[in-house]
Design an enzyme around this catalytic site. Structure first.
Site, PDB file in Angstrom:
ATOM      1  N   GLY A   1       1.059  -1.161   0.354  1.00  0.00           N
ATOM      2  CA  GLY A   1      -0.154  -0.097  -0.056  1.00  0.00           C
ATOM      3  C   GLY A   1       0.522   1.131  -0.171  1.00  0.00           C
ATOM      4  O   GLY A   1       1.592   1.727  -0.920  1.00  0.00           O
ATOM      5  N   ASP A   2       0.958   1.870   1.053  1.00  0.00           N
ATOM      6  CA  ASP A   2       1.424   3.077   1.349  1.00  0.00           C
ATOM      7  C   ASP A   2       2.181   3.469   2.261  1.00  0.00           C
ATOM      8  O   ASP A   2       3.036   4.027   2.471  1.00  0.00           O
ATOM      9  CB  ASP A   2       0.426   4.264   1.551  1.00  0.00           C
ATOM     10  N   GLU A   3       2.514   2.271   2.707  1.00  0.00           N
ATOM     11  CA  GLU A   3       3.889   2.091   3.947  1.00  0.00           C
ATOM     12  C   GLU A   3       4.992   1.113   3.534  1.00  0.00           C
ATOM     13  O   GLU A   3       5.158   0.821   2.237  1.00  0.00           O
ATOM     14  CB  GLU A   3       2.900   0.697   4.792  1.00  0.00           C
TER      15      GLU A   3
END
Length: 304
Positions: A204-206
């Site tokens: 994801g956005d991690e």
């Protein structure tokens, strides 16, 4: 890659050799084949030059592979020729041409395989969208970095960051815009982070960064600067975004696995989110009282 297969184990053995060790092995094997060809004339040993050429081409590259192929062709021609009178010269020339064409072709073939292997290995280790290390590769690299740091007595900083309210970007601007933010952030992050540090996308956005520290005192200022610079990258993008970061200082005597350390850094990152987002939460591994460095406190914070 493919380490469970015989060819994978062979590649692993070759990769552990230095260039100097590989050259020594190639020269020793060539000398042994040449000696066997002279001492036991009734047996044809010259085909054994082929695996030597393969090793040189795979481990050392195209030019050393071609040099090994040419040398093997010369030795094979001399050793398999009975006499050196005028009548034997055309035969020797024919043998040399056939040998060098065959051996150079083998070298070229192995070099092409090596280039394809390197390309596939690179792609297998990378996140296709951002180019950062993928989750599996980051954990593998983290294990190696942890082992090295423990042996050398070095401190590490493990930072995990997550974009704040990134779902709103996808909802309001579309997934293509969100993907563009991820790619732009990753490109900028690579230019900020030192080349020997590990940078990966965990999903994801991690994202995660594992950095080697020169001393324990470097941890807080480095984490602070890292969060500030990455936040600046996100705020200056086409769609401004903030990020929350959890940073874990890992002493060399720590024995936790990379999975446990990632979990601890993840918890610190979520603590930063719960504290109001757009902040940094930093803690020494094993301590119970994490320190929060809020955005407005970063300017007045000074290392102890």
């Amino acid at each position: 890659m493919y380490s469970h297969l015989p060819v994978g184990r062979l590649v692993g053995c070759l990769e552990r050799l230095t260039r100097e060790q590989t050259w020594l092995a190639v020269l020793a094997a060539t000398a042994a084949i040449t000696a066997a060809e002279r001492l036991v004339p009734g047996i044809e040993f010259s085909p054994l030059y082929v695996p030597v050429i393969c090793i040189a081409s795979w481990r050392l590259g195209a030019r050393p592979g071609y040099i090994t192929a040419a040398g093997a062709a010369v030795l094979m021609t001399i050793l398999t020729s009975g006499s050196f009178d005028d009548r034997a010269i055309p035969i020797m020339l024919g043998k040399f041409i056939i040998s060098i064409v065959s051996f150079v072709y083998v070298a070229r073939l192995i070099t092409s395989f090596r280039q394809a292997y390197n390309r596939e290995r690179y792609l297998a280790r990378r996140d296709r969208m951002t180019g950062a290390l993928n989750h599996e590769c980051f954990r593998e690299q983290a294990r190696a970095t942890l082992a090295m740091a423990r042996n050398k007595g070095e401190f590490l900083l493990l930072a995990m960051l997550d974009f704040d309210d990134f779902k709103d970007v996808n909802s309001n601007h579309g997934h293509s815009a969100g993907d563009s933010v991820l790619r732009g952030f990753s490109r900028a992050a690579v230019s900020i982070i030192r080349r020997h540090d590990d940078f990966g996308r965990l999903g994801g956005d991690e994202f995660a960064v594992l950095m080697v520290l020169h001393s324990s005192e470097e941890a807080k200022p480095l984490a602070t600067v890292l969060h500030a610079r990455l936040s600046e990258v996100l705020s200056n993008g086409p769609i401004p975004v903030t990020c929350s970061m959890g940073a874990l200082v890992i002493p060399p005597d720590n024995t936790d696995s990379e999975a446990d350390l990632l979990h601890q850094a993840d918890m610190l990152m979520y603590a930063a989110k719960r504290s109001g987002k757009n902040s940094l939460h930093i803690e020494w591994c094993g301590t119970l009282a994490p320190e929060l460095i809020a955005p407005e406190a970063r300017r007045r914070w000074k290392p102890a």
